[in-house]
Write a protein that holds these residues in place. Structure first.
Motif, PDB file in Angstrom:
ATOM      1  N   ASN A 172      30.474  60.622 105.911  1.00 19.17           N
ATOM      2  CA  ASN A 172      30.364  58.935 105.386  1.00 19.17           C
ATOM      3  C   ASN A 172      30.421  58.182 106.669  1.00 19.17           C
ATOM      4  OD1 ASN A 172      30.368  57.183 103.433  1.00 19.17           O
ATOM      5  ND2 ASN A 172      32.505  57.280 102.853  1.00 19.17           N
ATOM      6  N   ARG A 174      29.195  55.396 107.526  1.00 15.68           N
ATOM      7  CA  ARG A 174      29.351  53.866 107.590  1.00 15.68           C
ATOM      8  C   ARG A 174      30.743  53.782 107.631  1.00 15.68           C
ATOM      9  NH1 ARG A 174      27.472  50.426 102.838  1.00 15.68           N
ATOM     10  NH2 ARG A 174      28.390  52.106 101.767  1.00 15.68           N
ATOM     11  N   MET A 270      32.901  54.354  94.916  1.00 20.14           N
ATOM     12  CA  MET A 270      31.979  54.842  96.077  1.00 20.14           C
ATOM     13  C   MET A 270      31.293  55.865  95.710  1.00 20.14           C
ATOM     14  SD  MET A 270      34.126  53.391  99.272  1.00 20.14           S
ATOM     15  CE  MET A 270      33.027  53.594 100.306  1.00 20.14           C
ATOM     16  N   LYS A 271      29.903  55.936  96.190  1.00 17.58           N
ATOM     17  CA  LYS A 271      29.231  57.157  95.959  1.00 17.58           C
ATOM     18  C   LYS A 271      29.630  58.224  96.498  1.00 17.58           C
ATOM     19  CE  LYS A 271      25.533  56.651  99.532  1.00 17.58           C
ATOM     20  NZ  LYS A 271      24.384  56.581  99.846  1.00 17.58           N
ATOM     21  N   GLN A 272      29.390  59.457  96.055  1.00 13.10           N
ATOM     22  CA  GLN A 272      29.624  60.625  96.707  1.00 13.10           C
ATOM     23  C   GLN A 272      29.119  60.791  98.132  1.00 13.10           C
ATOM     24  OE1 GLN A 272      31.714  62.432  94.830  1.00 13.10           O
ATOM     25  NE2 GLN A 272      32.273  63.878  96.460  1.00 13.10           N
ATOM     26  N   ARG A 274      28.408  63.113 101.566  1.00 18.88           N
ATOM     27  CA  ARG A 274      27.152  63.746 101.903  1.00 18.88           C
ATOM     28  C   ARG A 274      27.880  65.074 102.479  1.00 18.88           C
ATOM     29  NH1 ARG A 274      25.211  65.148 106.848  1.00 18.88           N
ATOM     30  NH2 ARG A 274      26.390  64.035 108.543  1.00 18.88           N
ATOM     31  N   ASN A 381      30.315  43.853 102.110  1.00 13.01           N
ATOM     32  CA  ASN A 381      29.777  43.738 100.621  1.00 13.01           C
ATOM     33  C   ASN A 381      28.957  42.489 100.329  1.00 13.01           C
ATOM     34  OD1 ASN A 381      31.135  46.069 100.212  1.00 13.01           O
ATOM     35  ND2 ASN A 381      32.776  45.249  98.966  1.00 13.01           N
ATOM     36  N   TRP A 384      25.664  43.635 102.414  1.00 12.23           N
ATOM     37  CA  TRP A 384      24.771  44.433 101.970  1.00 12.23           C
ATOM     38  C   TRP A 384      25.504  44.891 100.420  1.00 12.23           C
ATOM     39  CZ3 TRP A 384      26.601  45.409 106.823  1.00 12.23           C
ATOM     40  CH2 TRP A 384      25.696  45.427 107.898  1.00 12.23           C
ATOM     41  N   LYS A 386      24.219  45.716  97.646  1.00  9.39           N
ATOM     42  CA  LYS A 386      24.038  47.094  96.677  1.00  9.39           C
ATOM     43  C   LYS A 386      24.880  48.165  97.621  1.00  9.39           C
ATOM     44  CE  LYS A 386      19.888  48.710  98.632  1.00  9.39           C
ATOM     45  NZ  LYS A 386      18.392  49.247  98.517  1.00  9.39           N
ATOM     46  N   ASN A 387      25.406  49.173  97.006  1.00  6.99           N
ATOM     47  CA  ASN A 387      26.348  50.117  97.664  1.00  6.99           C
ATOM     48  C   ASN A 387      27.388  49.732  98.343  1.00  6.99           C
ATOM     49  OD1 ASN A 387      26.928  52.935  98.340  1.00  6.99           O
ATOM     50  ND2 ASN A 387      25.206  53.264  99.672  1.00  6.99           N
ATOM     51  N   ILE A 389      31.442  48.758  99.211  1.00  7.60           N
ATOM     52  CA  ILE A 389      32.438  49.373  99.804  1.00  7.60           C
ATOM     53  C   ILE A 389      33.784  48.913  99.144  1.00  7.60           C
ATOM     54  CG2 ILE A 389      33.957  49.869 102.114  1.00  7.60           C
ATOM     55  CD1 ILE A 389      31.326  49.687 103.572  1.00  7.60           C
ATOM     56  N   HIS A 424      37.083  58.997 101.427  1.00 11.48           N
ATOM     57  CA  HIS A 424      36.258  57.720 102.375  1.00 11.48           C
ATOM     58  C   HIS A 424      37.244  57.062 103.316  1.00 11.48           C
ATOM     59  CE1 HIS A 424      33.917  58.211  98.450  1.00 11.48           C
ATOM     60  NE2 HIS A 424      33.011  58.019  99.443  1.00 11.48           N
TER      61      HIS A 424
END
Ligand code: NA
Ligand code: NA
Ligand code: NA
Lengths: 449, 78, 449, 78, 449, 78
Positions: A172, A174, A270-272, A274, A381, A384, A386-387, A389, A424
């Motif tokens: 992650n 970011r 938050m998205k999964q 990688r 946030n 950006w 979309k997506n 935190i 995260h």
């Protein structure tokens, strides 16, 4: 109950210390301490508390009688030392040592460090024991050959490297940005120190201010490393503040995090993350070294040691060395690092307004770091949308591994019992570790180290 | 050196410091992403392997799941 | 069989050494050693045995021929060194080293210490090997940076602290008094040294006498600590005596114990010990440090290290550090301590009447300590007749943990097969460990350390 | 310094030494007993817990029993 | 794939280094690096690459502005250092460090040593990081206090002793002769160095030649020990060559072995080894020490350390110490030994024709040792035709434990799938370890050490 | 010092070195064989013990067999 005994000892010592103050202030000697006082006449009561017997005493064994023997031994007891001028300060510091042991063992404040520091504090402040004296006092030797040359912090860093797992950060990337934002705890505190200097009695130099500010990095060995270069006389207070506030992260951070976030923000999922290939983990410490070599060589002693330990761990073929680094090397270095820091906890260095200032500024530093991380997440946030935190993760950027990440996770679960932020937050957490080394490196670079 | 001088210097250090920290970390993120792209083929394989029920290779996917599980357990037991 | 080989080597070396004496006394050179002798002419046979080749040899590599090469190498063989003047002394010391290895490995006399000491003794006495020479001889470095500054004894004490269990003492605090009484082994021996000084050839100074007397504390690192301060030239003999007699406790003590007690006394059963709360164990090392700080700061380096190790063990939350102290720290320090002590086992220091005296006085010290403990227990029974103490326990006060306690238990079982004294004896035993540090501290205090 | 002087000094050291050792150890015993009294409530609980058959808390009572048993075994096997 | 990334980094660095050469050769500064160049004007670009900022920079914090701050930091980045005069050399050395990591981790070339050496190489060559600088650079301290005084090689030798098993040698003492014959790798190389001196550009002194020749002993710590005494400036290259070729033994030896033996010779079966009593193993290290003391004291520091470790292992009653030596002592010493060797891998020492020569001569040394062992085994078969030796075993005499023994076994199995040579080869192998220490000792003795 | 001088010296060192290495190792072999003869009675016992099927004493005979077995396995698995 054990708490009561501990505190009784500490308070008792402070009380006796207080008596000492009164008695030295009154400059009177009670009949009970008359013999001792006579003996002290030859022991130069004006000498600093924690001194050995003068050389003259060593030579004149020619004429020991029972009486002179008792007098001489009595004059060199700790009791006599504590009753001598400034002796109450030693007693006060010893009680600080007991409080550190209490915080470590009973309150579970980073006992790995606070217990050795506490013991060192007790031992170095006993009058006539000479444990902090050149050339052969145990604590003196440890400090001189282990801390003044910055050896032990670097060795501890090798061990921390071998214990660290950068998987969550790589999964992650970011999150790394939040580890940078939280370094506002370091640099914001610098302004805080300057503000404090406006108060009468405070006059930290710029170097001292920098050494104090690094507490905001929430990383013990980094704080010790910078302090040993910039302000060795503040080393004890800085180390104690750094480790204590790291242990207090679960108390310091939540109110700040709640105040700066809305309920909706705390519920952000938050998205999964990688998947990460083992090869990435092996290469990561090399990237860190490379980057550090290219743009910030001053940070290389710390970062290189850290990366060395991490590379040995992740190389996959050096289990022998990796285990030795994680256990023996780390533990031995920690024991001696703690004792050596205790060496700097002597009355003349610790009992000053400066120490009070450092304890206050350390709290400011942790708070600013927490706020910096949370607010920067919110700013991200906005930019950006979309997506987004979850801003609770921002506070994990101060490092204080792994407590800060657990705090983020806990507050996330409070807002939404199905929202696990741990992975995260751990990413931001280990990024914060790198971030604080970079912050320290910048400070070293600016001063030409 | 007056207090104002000192304060200005502290401000300068703050700006330089935050800037450099962000520069460093951003570069690191770029490096990570480049290496992830280069290694992507392998990573996909690893992901597939981790998704397989056997999961015998002990990849770090399993470790992540374990970490989360451990974290949950710890949390609930507090 | 292995015993025979060991002894054959040792005796063979002594025999060759004897030949060397004869040959040097006769000042003649046999034809067989003619070439060697010629070479030795340039090697200054009057130099001390264990010296490196002179600087001149290093420079003159200009003209090596097969002949001069052989001559030069032959002149620097150990054989040549042993045949040189005083070379037999080196050979004698090397055989002492083999005897120490034999005692350690075959006779199981404290092999942890005697094997490193024995190896150190062998290595330091080989002529031309330079292992004890400044600045880079291995044993020299170990001694200089580990023993002369008292570092290793203190580190071993941290390890011993982390291995000690004061439960038996806390369960039975009265036993502690026996650990004090047995310190008569230390102070009685002081008079013994003075008595020995009446014999011609013996003239120990007061400091030397004190260093020797501390053998009676039955505690290796304490002996080494005091000897390194008071009489470094006697360090080797004192350490060897201390560790050897500790191993011989099962032979030395029983006859004394039987002679000083009646059958009825040996049958005395003691009441059950009280239960001990873990908290008491945690607080105990702090009490020891506090008391030491208040009334005997000179003992603090030893006692503080000991208490530090014990506190880390009993704190219950520092298993990582505690295990490191018990294992790696302790073992590493023991290896180097032994090798460094061996460094002081050179011919000129060891081969003297003084060493004989020390070996004799060490035996006296252990005997006096045993007797002191037993007799004091009997005296306590006279003064407080109800709730009597089995005087067999008194001998455990010398420390020599845990052998002395086992001896007490064994003799108790001989008198009454249902009388288990072990727990009580262990209490006296660990008290004896503290007692001997206090005794050493008093001696240091009197001389102004 | 004559032999007699030395001998007298040794005697003095002996008296001081034995005295201080006893003083130290006696003070320690007093401290132990005070702390035992202060902690007595807890100690009784511990004793009760140890007396209970489960003895799951691993108190040092069990350790004492084990030590005695080990000592007996070692003795008998010699 | 990981290989590609590693090599890409290394080649990329070499490429940028090349650019640096071009730019410094052209003595021009591109506009993009103008600011940096201005700053460098005050940083004395003529200074050696790996230097800290000049003292003047430390003092002048009086007037930091954003602009001067950026300029000053930019002037002390690694980028600026690499672009400065001779900076490309640092970059080249850093890429050598990455190549060593690659060889260690990916190619499995003795990673225990090559990874620390590689990391040391990287860290010491970063400009302005000062990790190799007196008095407090981490690598400087390790080198100065661990290698210049020969401490770490000796401690590693204690560990190797505690890990060695001389059973195979004792079971088959004739094999020891092959361990002697293979030392032709050392002494033959000496002539090789002299031959190389005939080429223009090569002018190794006799001492340098000896330090290089010891590579033929196929024993890392011995090489480091001799090099630290005879040619510290070549230490890095010699250590890297020694460990690399040890890892390459499975590639270097087979062609030589096949070329020098006939199919019939490779099929020779050897008679069963004799049983060995544990007592023999215990006595063996003592025999080694005794012999070394009698005929070659110069080898005693190495041989005595080795025998000490082995005796502790084989004594059977010192498991605690033996395990500590095999694990913690060995691993800690290895980590620091590797980092310290890396310290000698600086551009000015490594980037020379001499290094090329050393890499070539190291290969010669391993080849000569292999050939010496094989040919001597064949010679023994001529002299004592009954009970012949399989000459494949001869190559194991170079030590390089246990790779060389495995190579012998593997080639034996190729010739006859039922012919197991491993135990015999291991005997020659451990004899080779002793042989190379003896060879080093002879060289030290000739030069009067 | 000319190259020839150096070369001669290197030759001398080689001769001395190889000689001393052989002398050392040969002496060691002699010592090993003497000690083996002295200990032979015990060694035979050990051999008998090792030949016995139980082999409970963990003598190094078993270790040798194990080493060979391990070596074979390793070889075949490559
Ligand atoms: Na941080
Ligand atoms: Na004692
Ligand atoms: Na070799």
């Amino acid at each position: 109950m054990i708490k009561k005994i501990f505190l009784t000892i500490a308070l008792g010592l402070i009380f006796v210390g207080g008596l000492g103050v009164v008695s030295t202030m009154a400059e009177t000697t009670t009949p009970a301490t008359q013999v001792i006082a006579q003996a002290q006449a030859s022991v130069q009561t004006t000498a600093p508390a924690a001194t050995k017997a003068p050389e003259s005493a060593k030579a004149s064994v020619d004429d020991i009688s029972i009486k002179t023997g008792i007098v001489s031994i009595a004059a060199h007891t700790g009791v006599a030392g504590f009753l001598a001028k400034d002796g109450w300060k030693s007693l006060f510091m010893i009680s600080i040592g007991f409080i550190l042991l209490y915080l470590g063992v009973v309150k579970d404040f980073e006992p790995m460090l606070l217990v050795p520091i506490g013991f060192g504090t007790i031992l170095v402040n006993v009058p006539f024991a000479g444990m902090g004296e050149a050339p052969h006092g145990l604590l003196y030797m440890i400090f001189e050959h282990g801390i003044r040359n910055e050896l032990l912090p670097l060795i501890v860093f090798i061990g921390i490297g071998a214990l660290s797992d950068f998987g969550p950060l790589l999964a992650n990337p970011r999150m790394a940005i939040l580890g940078a934002a939280a370094q506002f705890g370091v640099f914001g505190t610098l302004l805080g120190v300057m503000a404090l200097n406006l108060l009468p009695g405070f006059a930290y130099t710029l170097k001292e201010a920098c050494a104090i500010a690094v507490i905001g990095g929430a990383d013990g060995p980094t704080s010790i490393y910078v302090a040993s270069l910039f302000a060795p006389h503040l080393l004890g207070s800085i180390a104690v503040a750094a480790y204590s506030y790291m242990a207090l992260v679960p108390l310091i951070q939540p109110p700040i995090m709640r105040a700066l976030t809305t309920e909706a923000e705390r519920k952000i999922k938050m998205k999964q993350v990688r998947p990460v290939h083992p090869m990435e983990k092996t290469l990561f410490p090399l990237f860190v070294v490379l980057l550090c070599a290219l743009i910030l060589p001053s940070a290389l002693p710390l970062m290189g040691s850290f990366a060395f330990g991490n590379f040995v761990k992740e190389s996959g073929c050096l289990d022998r060395l990796s285990k030795t680094m994680q256990n023996e090397l780390m533990n031995l270095a920690t024991i001696f690092l703690g004792l050596g820091v205790g060496m700097q906890m002597s009355a003349d260095k610790f009992m000053s307004l400066e120490t009070m200032g450092i304890l206050f500024l350390g709290l400011v530093a942790f708070s600013l770091g927490t706020a910096g991380g949370v607010l920067f997440a919110k700013a991200m946030n906005v930019v950006w949308p979309k997506n987004p935190i979850n801003p609770l993760i921002g506070s994990a950027g101060v490092s204080a591994f792994p407590m800060a990440a657990r705090v983020s996770n806990k507050l996330g679960l409070e807002a939404d019992p199905h929202n696990f932020l741990l992975m995260h937050a751990l990413g931001a957490n280990v990024a914060g570790q790198i971030g604080s080394v970079v912050a320290a490196g910048v400070i070293l670079a600016i001063f030409g180290y | 050196m007056t207090w104002m001088d000192n304060f200005m210097q502290a401000t300068v250090i703050m700006c330089l410091g935050m800037g450099l920290v962000f520069l460093f970390v951003a570069s690191l993120v770029v490096l990570i992403q480049i290496s992830a792209r280069v290694l992507s083929k392998y990573i996909e394989e690893a992901a597939v392997a981790a998704a397989a029920p056997s999961a015998a290779s002990g990849g770090n996917q399993g470790a992540i799941v374990a970490a989360i599980a451990a974290a949950m357990k710890q949390h609930s037991s507090k």
